[in-house]
Design an enzyme around this catalytic site. Structure first.
Site, PDB file in Angstrom:
ATOM      1  N   VAL A 100      25.533  34.595  35.955  1.00 31.31           N
ATOM      2  CA  VAL A 100      26.753  34.062  36.264  1.00 31.31           C
ATOM      3  C   VAL A 100      27.255  34.892  37.395  1.00 31.31           C
ATOM      4  O   VAL A 100      27.041  36.016  37.619  1.00 31.31           O
ATOM      5  CB  VAL A 100      27.801  34.560  34.798  1.00 31.31           C
ATOM      6  CG1 VAL A 100      29.201  34.012  35.081  1.00 31.31           C
ATOM      7  CG2 VAL A 100      27.145  33.833  33.547  1.00 31.31           C
ATOM      8  N   CYS A 101      27.998  34.156  38.368  1.00 33.95           N
ATOM      9  CA  CYS A 101      28.790  34.742  39.430  1.00 33.95           C
ATOM     10  C   CYS A 101      27.579  35.460  40.259  1.00 33.95           C
ATOM     11  O   CYS A 101      26.527  34.899  40.433  1.00 33.95           O
ATOM     12  CB  CYS A 101      29.727  35.882  38.906  1.00 33.95           C
ATOM     13  SG  CYS A 101      30.828  36.333  40.436  1.00 33.95           S
ATOM     14  N   THR A 102      27.897  36.648  40.598  1.00 34.40           N
ATOM     15  CA  THR A 102      26.900  37.162  41.607  1.00 34.40           C
ATOM     16  C   THR A 102      25.480  38.020  41.010  1.00 34.40           C
ATOM     17  O   THR A 102      24.770  38.376  41.423  1.00 34.40           O
ATOM     18  CB  THR A 102      27.460  38.314  42.308  1.00 34.40           C
ATOM     19  OG1 THR A 102      28.156  39.175  41.512  1.00 34.40           O
ATOM     20  CG2 THR A 102      28.605  38.103  43.422  1.00 34.40           C
TER      21      THR A 102
END
Length: 225
Positions: A100-102
């Site tokens: 998720v995300c970075t």
């Protein structure tokens, strides 16, 4: 058979990257959730709250799905050989390797994005190519057993997509309804394509130092390869 779902947590992880998917997977019957780190001491999220891991790297079972959330602490993980080895080992046998995300940048640092379609938070999206990925500007991107979610709240969408693949669409829809996930944000500022320019520039400025450090880390990874 019990599904083993593991979230790698770490100092300065982004709480929402974890909390949304965790709550959704918790709705799935016969699913065991793990919060994984090197020891069992509490870890502080970027939001300032503490969370205690439930299992160490060495004691973690083989996972059906491993998920790496994002956060400013991702920069340290990208340079942590012990963590990268753990991620590679789990990824080799997992049904799904996710972020998720970075958190996607950690998968990239582990060499798991090469030649794969992937996404991440918009402010670090340009770094995916440097990690060998094929960058895609979508909220969820699936490439074989790799599933990457965009920034932060995209973790909820990612989890629903993953649940559908693991146990079927109806189970995903049940989880969605249990949590009444029917987003209707009051502002259209959730993407740099729709947010006011001043807002985009402010967020870019706020994250500039962290993103620049990530670019430096990736350059060092290339130099060491």
């Amino acid at each position: 058979m019990t599904l083993q779902i593991g979230f790698l947590i770490f100092p300065r992880f982004q709480l929402i990257d974890l909390a949304g998917p965790f709550d959704l997977f918790a709705q799935v019957p016969d699913c065991r959730l793990h919060l994984i780190w090197k020891d069992l001491e509490p870890l502080r999220a970027t939001a300032g709250c503490d969370l205690r891991p439930t299992v160490t790297l060495g004691a973690c079972p083989a996972l059906d799905l491993i998920c790496i959330p994002g956060g400013t602490g991702v920069n340290a993980l990208m340079q942590d050989a012990e963590i990268l080895d753990f991620v590679r080992t789990q990824a080799a046998s997992a049904r799904f390797v996710t972020s998720v995300c970075t958190g996607a940048l950690v998968l990239g640092a582990a060499g798991l994005l090469r030649g794969k379609r992937a996404t991440t938070h918009w402010a670090s999206h340009h770094l995916l190519k440097e990690l060998g990925a094929i960058p895609v500007e979508e909220r969820i991107v699936t490439d074989d057993k790799l599933i990457t979610g965009g920034g932060a709240t995209a973790g909820i969408d990612f989890a629903l997509a993953a649940i559908a693949q693991l146990v079927g669409r109806e189970a995903a829809e049940v989880a969605q309804l249990e949590l009444e996930y029917a987003p209707a944000p009051p502002f259209d500022a959730g993407s740099p394509r729709t947010a006011p320019l001043a807002v985009v520039e402010r967020v870019r400025a706020d994250s500039a130092a962290t993103v620049a450090d990530r670019a430096r880390i990736i350059a060092e990874l290339h130099a060491a390869a």
